[in-house]
Design a protein around this motif. Structure first.
Motif, PDB file in Angstrom:
ATOM      1  N   LEU A  69       0.708  -1.103  -0.179  1.00 39.29           N
ATOM      2  CA  LEU A  69       0.165  -0.013  -0.006  1.00 39.29           C
ATOM      3  C   LEU A  69       0.826   1.293  -0.120  1.00 39.29           C
ATOM      4  CD1 LEU A  69      -2.994  -0.966   2.441  1.00 39.29           C
ATOM      5  CD2 LEU A  69      -3.226  -0.447  -0.035  1.00 39.29           C
ATOM      6  N   LYS A  70       2.048   1.301   0.889  1.00 42.11           N
ATOM      7  CA  LYS A  70       2.649   2.379   0.842  1.00 42.11           C
ATOM      8  C   LYS A  70       3.542   2.821  -0.532  1.00 42.11           C
ATOM      9  CE  LYS A  70       4.702   3.173   5.051  1.00 42.11           C
ATOM     10  NZ  LYS A  70       5.461   2.816   6.300  1.00 42.11           N
ATOM     11  N   VAL A  75      -0.027   4.983  -0.480  1.00 42.40           N
ATOM     12  CA  VAL A  75      -0.788   5.610   0.610  1.00 42.40           C
ATOM     13  C   VAL A  75       0.160   5.868   1.792  1.00 42.40           C
ATOM     14  CG1 VAL A  75      -2.230   4.708   2.613  1.00 42.40           C
ATOM     15  CG2 VAL A  75      -2.478   3.840   0.103  1.00 42.40           C
ATOM     16  N   PRO A  94      -2.572   7.092   8.501  1.00 40.46           N
ATOM     17  CA  PRO A  94      -1.811   8.336   7.830  1.00 40.46           C
ATOM     18  C   PRO A  94      -1.623   9.584   8.947  1.00 40.46           C
ATOM     19  CG  PRO A  94      -4.255   8.313   7.201  1.00 40.46           C
ATOM     20  CD  PRO A  94      -4.140   6.918   8.326  1.00 40.46           C
ATOM     21  N   GLU A 102      -8.046   7.592   2.909  1.00 40.88           N
ATOM     22  CA  GLU A 102      -6.750   7.672   2.490  1.00 40.88           C
ATOM     23  C   GLU A 102      -6.575   6.384   1.547  1.00 40.88           C
ATOM     24  OE1 GLU A 102      -3.019   9.204   1.411  1.00 40.88           O
ATOM     25  OE2 GLU A 102      -4.604  10.305   2.792  1.00 40.88           O
ATOM     26  N   ILE A 103      -6.736   5.068   1.810  1.00 38.92           N
ATOM     27  CA  ILE A 103      -6.422   3.822   1.246  1.00 38.92           C
ATOM     28  C   ILE A 103      -7.363   3.645   0.203  1.00 38.92           C
ATOM     29  CG2 ILE A 103      -6.791   1.399   1.398  1.00 38.92           C
ATOM     30  CD1 ILE A 103      -5.784   1.436   4.504  1.00 38.92           C
ATOM     31  N   SER A 106      -6.249   6.352  -2.299  1.00 34.62           N
ATOM     32  CA  SER A 106      -4.895   6.118  -3.299  1.00 34.62           C
ATOM     33  C   SER A 106      -5.244   4.677  -4.180  1.00 34.62           C
ATOM     34  CB  SER A 106      -3.920   5.901  -2.050  1.00 34.62           C
ATOM     35  OG  SER A 106      -3.665   6.790  -1.486  1.00 34.62           O
TER      36      SER A 106
END
Length: 121
Positions: A69-70, A75, A94, A102-103, A106
């Motif tokens: 995810l990052k 994210v 976040p 946020e997830i 993104s």
């Protein structure tokens, strides 16, 4: 790219999640944590509905899921907190805003970029 969603908007209730995503040890930031401790905490909180195999899969794959995810989706999960039911810091969230929004935002952005041929295919 095909994205299937049962709700009217992408993300449904997940977009409203505020706490974060629990994971053990992404980037080896253990804070004393381990996959076994994550399994124990999750098993304890599951009560009678416990499914040991699913908990093992969740805990073992959680670190790489947060990394993905990052790094791949972008994210912001730069904060790590210890929330109720956890023996260690493992809730990735976040620095601003709600984790779910946020997830979902993104991931939606990444899917659109892949569909246009401009994203990380």
């Amino acid at each position: 790219v095909v994205l299937v969603e049962k709700e009217r908007t992408v993300g449904g209730n997940s977009a409203r999640a505020s706490s974060g995503i629990n994971a053990c040890c992404p980037h080896n930031d253990t804070y004393g944590d381990s996959v076994d401790a994550f399994v124990a905490d999750t098993t304890r909180s599951a009560g009678r509905g416990v499914n040991p195999h699913l908990i093992d899969v969740l805990a073992a794959g959680s670190g790489s899921a947060v990394q993905w995810l990052k790094e791949r989706v972008g994210v912001d999960l730069s904060q790590v907190a210890q929330l109720g039911g956890h023996a260690y810091k493992r809730t990735n969230r976040p620095s601003t805003g709600m984790a779910g929004a946020e997830i979902i935002y993104s991931m939606q952005k990444a899917v659109k970029e892949v569909a246009r041929g401009t994203g990380p295919g």
